[in-house]
Design a protein around this motif. Structure first.
Motif, PDB file in Angstrom:
ATOM      1  N   ALA A  38       0.806  -1.225   0.000  1.00 42.47           N
ATOM      2  CA  ALA A  38       0.000   0.000   0.000  1.00 42.47           C
ATOM      3  C   ALA A  38       0.837   1.272   0.000  1.00 42.47           C
ATOM      4  O   ALA A  38       0.301   2.367  -0.244  1.00 42.47           O
ATOM      5  CB  ALA A  38      -0.920   0.005   1.220  1.00 42.47           C
ATOM      6  N   PHE A  39       2.118   1.164   0.254  1.00 42.30           N
ATOM      7  CA  PHE A  39       2.961   2.339   0.497  1.00 42.30           C
ATOM      8  C   PHE A  39       2.870   3.382  -0.617  1.00 42.30           C
ATOM      9  O   PHE A  39       2.676   4.574  -0.368  1.00 42.30           O
ATOM     10  CB  PHE A  39       4.412   1.888   0.696  1.00 42.30           C
ATOM     11  CG  PHE A  39       5.366   3.018   0.954  1.00 42.30           C
ATOM     12  CD1 PHE A  39       5.353   3.683   2.170  1.00 42.30           C
ATOM     13  CD2 PHE A  39       6.273   3.424  -0.019  1.00 42.30           C
ATOM     14  CE1 PHE A  39       6.230   4.727   2.417  1.00 42.30           C
ATOM     15  CE2 PHE A  39       7.146   4.466   0.210  1.00 42.30           C
ATOM     16  CZ  PHE A  39       7.126   5.113   1.436  1.00 42.30           C
ATOM     17  N   GLY A  40       3.010   2.948  -1.861  1.00 41.80           N
ATOM     18  CA  GLY A  40       2.988   3.886  -2.977  1.00 41.80           C
ATOM     19  C   GLY A  40       1.654   4.603  -3.123  1.00 41.80           C
ATOM     20  O   GLY A  40       1.601   5.796  -3.441  1.00 41.80           O
ATOM     21  N   LEU A  41       0.569   3.885  -2.877  1.00 39.72           N
ATOM     22  CA  LEU A  41      -0.755   4.496  -2.984  1.00 39.72           C
ATOM     23  C   LEU A  41      -0.980   5.527  -1.878  1.00 39.72           C
ATOM     24  O   LEU A  41      -1.622   6.564  -2.097  1.00 39.72           O
ATOM     25  CB  LEU A  41      -1.840   3.419  -2.925  1.00 39.72           C
ATOM     26  CG  LEU A  41      -1.857   2.426  -4.093  1.00 39.72           C
ATOM     27  CD1 LEU A  41      -2.983   1.417  -3.900  1.00 39.72           C
ATOM     28  CD2 LEU A  41      -2.008   3.136  -5.422  1.00 39.72           C
ATOM     29  N   HIS A  42      -0.454   5.256  -0.686  1.00 41.54           N
ATOM     30  CA  HIS A  42      -0.538   6.249   0.387  1.00 41.54           C
ATOM     31  C   HIS A  42       0.215   7.523  -0.004  1.00 41.54           C
ATOM     32  O   HIS A  42      -0.254   8.637   0.270  1.00 41.54           O
ATOM     33  CB  HIS A  42       0.028   5.682   1.683  1.00 41.54           C
ATOM     34  CG  HIS A  42      -0.904   4.768   2.411  1.00 41.54           C
ATOM     35  ND1 HIS A  42      -2.132   5.184   2.909  1.00 41.54           N
ATOM     36  CD2 HIS A  42      -0.800   3.449   2.731  1.00 41.54           C
ATOM     37  CE1 HIS A  42      -2.735   4.169   3.501  1.00 41.54           C
ATOM     38  NE2 HIS A  42      -1.955   3.096   3.409  1.00 41.54           N
ATOM     39  N   ASN A  43       1.356   7.359  -0.650  1.00 47.89           N
ATOM     40  CA  ASN A  43       2.124   8.531  -1.083  1.00 47.89           C
ATOM     41  C   ASN A  43       1.354   9.360  -2.106  1.00 47.89           C
ATOM     42  O   ASN A  43       1.532  10.584  -2.188  1.00 47.89           O
ATOM     43  CB  ASN A  43       3.472   8.107  -1.671  1.00 47.89           C
ATOM     44  CG  ASN A  43       4.466   7.713  -0.595  1.00 47.89           C
ATOM     45  OD1 ASN A  43       4.280   8.037   0.582  1.00 47.89           O
ATOM     46  ND2 ASN A  43       5.511   7.017  -0.982  1.00 47.89           N
ATOM     47  N   LEU A  44       0.502   8.695  -2.883  1.00 45.10           N
ATOM     48  CA  LEU A  44      -0.333   9.409  -3.855  1.00 45.10           C
ATOM     49  C   LEU A  44      -1.614   9.958  -3.222  1.00 45.10           C
ATOM     50  O   LEU A  44      -2.419  10.587  -3.914  1.00 45.10           O
ATOM     51  CB  LEU A  44      -0.701   8.481  -5.010  1.00 45.10           C
ATOM     52  CG  LEU A  44       0.434   8.023  -5.932  1.00 45.10           C
ATOM     53  CD1 LEU A  44      -0.108   7.099  -7.017  1.00 45.10           C
ATOM     54  CD2 LEU A  44       1.157   9.209  -6.553  1.00 45.10           C
ATOM     55  N   ARG A  45      -1.772   9.687  -1.922  1.00 40.08           N
ATOM     56  CA  ARG A  45      -2.943  10.173  -1.171  1.00 40.08           C
ATOM     57  C   ARG A  45      -4.259   9.663  -1.759  1.00 40.08           C
ATOM     58  O   ARG A  45      -5.250  10.392  -1.861  1.00 40.08           O
ATOM     59  CB  ARG A  45      -2.943  11.702  -1.101  1.00 40.08           C
ATOM     60  CG  ARG A  45      -1.694  12.277  -0.457  1.00 40.08           C
ATOM     61  CD  ARG A  45      -1.773  13.785  -0.296  1.00 40.08           C
ATOM     62  NE  ARG A  45      -0.543  14.326   0.220  1.00 40.08           N
ATOM     63  CZ  ARG A  45      -0.161  14.336   1.502  1.00 40.08           C
ATOM     64  NH1 ARG A  45      -0.964  13.793   2.406  1.00 40.08           N
ATOM     65  NH2 ARG A  45       0.990  14.869   1.870  1.00 40.08           N
ATOM     66  N   ARG A  46      -4.251   8.381  -2.152  1.00 37.61           N
ATOM     67  CA  ARG A  46      -5.480   7.783  -2.636  1.00 37.61           C
ATOM     68  C   ARG A  46      -6.426   7.538  -1.461  1.00 37.61           C
ATOM     69  O   ARG A  46      -5.980   7.352  -0.322  1.00 37.61           O
ATOM     70  CB  ARG A  46      -5.193   6.461  -3.357  1.00 37.61           C
ATOM     71  CG  ARG A  46      -4.163   6.537  -4.475  1.00 37.61           C
ATOM     72  CD  ARG A  46      -4.500   7.614  -5.483  1.00 37.61           C
ATOM     73  NE  ARG A  46      -5.819   7.428  -6.080  1.00 37.61           N
ATOM     74  CZ  ARG A  46      -6.431   8.326  -6.813  1.00 37.61           C
ATOM     75  NH1 ARG A  46      -5.869   9.505  -7.017  1.00 37.61           N
ATOM     76  NH2 ARG A  46      -7.615   8.072  -7.335  1.00 37.61           N
ATOM     77  N   PRO A  47      -7.731   7.525  -1.692  1.00 36.17           N
ATOM     78  CA  PRO A  47      -8.693   7.267  -0.609  1.00 36.17           C
ATOM     79  C   PRO A  47      -8.431   5.915   0.055  1.00 36.17           C
ATOM     80  O   PRO A  47      -8.049   4.943  -0.595  1.00 36.17           O
ATOM     81  CB  PRO A  47     -10.043   7.282  -1.329  1.00 36.17           C
ATOM     82  CG  PRO A  47      -9.816   8.085  -2.565  1.00 36.17           C
ATOM     83  CD  PRO A  47      -8.406   7.806  -2.976  1.00 36.17           C
ATOM     84  N   LYS A  48      -8.687   5.863   1.377  1.00 34.83           N
ATOM     85  CA  LYS A  48      -8.412   4.637   2.134  1.00 34.83           C
ATOM     86  C   LYS A  48      -9.177   3.439   1.584  1.00 34.83           C
ATOM     87  O   LYS A  48      -8.648   2.325   1.515  1.00 34.83           O
ATOM     88  CB  LYS A  48      -8.752   4.856   3.606  1.00 34.83           C
ATOM     89  CG  LYS A  48      -7.780   5.773   4.332  1.00 34.83           C
ATOM     90  CD  LYS A  48      -8.133   5.874   5.805  1.00 34.83           C
ATOM     91  CE  LYS A  48      -7.145   6.772   6.540  1.00 34.83           C
ATOM     92  NZ  LYS A  48      -7.487   6.894   7.978  1.00 34.83           N
ATOM     93  N   ALA A  50      -9.064  -1.775  -1.191  1.00 33.26           N
ATOM     94  CA  ALA A  50      -9.599  -2.641  -2.248  1.00 33.26           C
ATOM     95  C   ALA A  50      -8.498  -3.093  -3.195  1.00 33.26           C
ATOM     96  O   ALA A  50      -8.436  -4.275  -3.567  1.00 33.26           O
ATOM     97  CB  ALA A  50     -10.689  -1.902  -3.020  1.00 33.26           C
ATOM     98  N   ARG A  51      -7.636  -2.172  -3.588  1.00 33.94           N
ATOM     99  CA  ARG A  51      -6.577  -2.523  -4.543  1.00 33.94           C
ATOM    100  C   ARG A  51      -5.540  -3.444  -3.920  1.00 33.94           C
ATOM    101  O   ARG A  51      -5.045  -4.383  -4.562  1.00 33.94           O
ATOM    102  CB  ARG A  51      -5.940  -1.254  -5.105  1.00 33.94           C
ATOM    103  CG  ARG A  51      -6.860  -0.532  -6.093  1.00 33.94           C
ATOM    104  CD  ARG A  51      -6.337   0.815  -6.516  1.00 33.94           C
ATOM    105  NE  ARG A  51      -5.053   0.732  -7.217  1.00 33.94           N
ATOM    106  CZ  ARG A  51      -4.446   1.793  -7.758  1.00 33.94           C
ATOM    107  NH1 ARG A  51      -5.031   2.988  -7.685  1.00 33.94           N
ATOM    108  NH2 ARG A  51      -3.296   1.663  -8.379  1.00 33.94           N
ATOM    109  N   VAL A  52      -5.201  -3.176  -2.655  1.00 31.97           N
ATOM    110  CA  VAL A  52      -4.234  -4.044  -1.974  1.00 31.97           C
ATOM    111  C   VAL A  52      -4.821  -5.443  -1.807  1.00 31.97           C
ATOM    112  O   VAL A  52      -4.146  -6.456  -2.061  1.00 31.97           O
ATOM    113  CB  VAL A  52      -3.835  -3.448  -0.613  1.00 31.97           C
ATOM    114  CG1 VAL A  52      -3.021  -4.467   0.196  1.00 31.97           C
ATOM    115  CG2 VAL A  52      -3.019  -2.176  -0.810  1.00 31.97           C
ATOM    116  N   GLY A  53      -6.070  -5.522  -1.404  1.00 32.27           N
ATOM    117  CA  GLY A  53      -6.711  -6.826  -1.250  1.00 32.27           C
ATOM    118  C   GLY A  53      -6.761  -7.597  -2.546  1.00 32.27           C
ATOM    119  O   GLY A  53      -6.509  -8.813  -2.579  1.00 32.27           O
ATOM    120  N   ALA A  54      -7.062  -6.897  -3.627  1.00 37.07           N
ATOM    121  CA  ALA A  54      -7.169  -7.559  -4.928  1.00 37.07           C
ATOM    122  C   ALA A  54      -5.825  -8.101  -5.395  1.00 37.07           C
ATOM    123  O   ALA A  54      -5.732  -9.235  -5.890  1.00 37.07           O
ATOM    124  CB  ALA A  54      -7.740  -6.584  -5.958  1.00 37.07           C
TER     125      ALA A  54
END
Length: 233
Positions: free
Chosen positions: A102-112, A117-121
């Motif tokens: 999830a690290f990269g998506l957090h850096n992009l400030r994507r919604p939790k 959902a993306r990490v789970g998938a």
């Protein structure tokens, strides 16, 4: 309206480190979906691929990736080009498997909710769900390499560059990684000593002493490289 050709262009690119030429003047265009890079240790392969997403700046010359210029457009290039290091421990920086993906998506400030959902998938797709809350450091070498790749894939790059993705793997995990890479839709550029990994590739470059000395199909380039090594004392 036709789309412009997707290409990585090196224009008279050089790399000099501590007064030593690591990459000699190089000009070429990379357009194929599957490109391999082979050569002896110290031939300049890792330096070459690090140039592609701005991990290493050129000492001279110009590089562009699908029309984006380095270093000017480095941020945009890094969104387009994912990089998988030879040693996954250099890439895994979060304590658990799920957190690291999830690290990269957090850096992009994507919604939790989107991140979850993306990490789970992606964990489900690549068999990492049972390890979601496990410390990344306890994973096997093959699992760590898979985790590093998932951390790149979740960012949805168009190009993935991999530095020796099977070197530290046993035969089972090596075969699994090879099969996985064959299914990816992204354009791949792979540095490898594993010649079997290059089966079905479009183009293989042979590097020696900081230069591309051969450029051909996998069978042609592998034969050339093997003869080169045999001829050396």
């Amino acid at each position: 309206m036709p789309q412009p050709e997707k290409s990585i262009i090196f224009d008279k690119v050089e790399v000099v480190i501590d007064g030593q030429a690591v990459l000699r003047p190089l000009s070429l265009r990379l357009t194929e979906r599957r490109i391999g890079l082979i050569g002896a240790n110290g031939s300049g392969k890792s330096s070459f691929i690090r140039l592609i997403n701005g991990l290493l700046p050129p000492s001279a010359g110009h590089i562009s990736v699908d029309g984006l210029a380095l270093p000017r457009d480095k941020a945009a290039v890094r969104r387009k080009v994912g990089f998988v290091f030879q040693n996954p421990d250099m890439q895994i920086i979060q304590p658990t498997v799920a957190e690291d993906i999830a690290f990269g998506l957090h850096n992009l400030r994507r919604p939790k909710a989107e991140i979850a959902a993306r990490v789970g998938a992606i964990m489900a797709e690549y068999g990492l769900t049972p390890f979601a809350d496990s410390p990344a450091r306890i994973l096997s070498g093959g699992q760590k390499q898979l985790l590093a790749l998932c951390g790149v894939l979740i960012m949805q790059p168009e190009i993935i560059v991999l530095d020796e993705p099977t070197t530290q793997l046993d035969l089972r995990h090596k075969n699994r990684m090879a099969n996985l890479l064959r299914t990816l839709p992204q354009r791949l550029i792979i540095v490898t000593h594993d010649m079997a990994l290059l089966a079905g590739f479009d183009r293989v470059l042979v590097m020696d002493k900081g230069q591309i000395i051969y450029d051909g199909t996998p069978p042609q380039s592998i034969v050339f490289y093997e003869e080169l090594i045999k001829a050396r004392p």
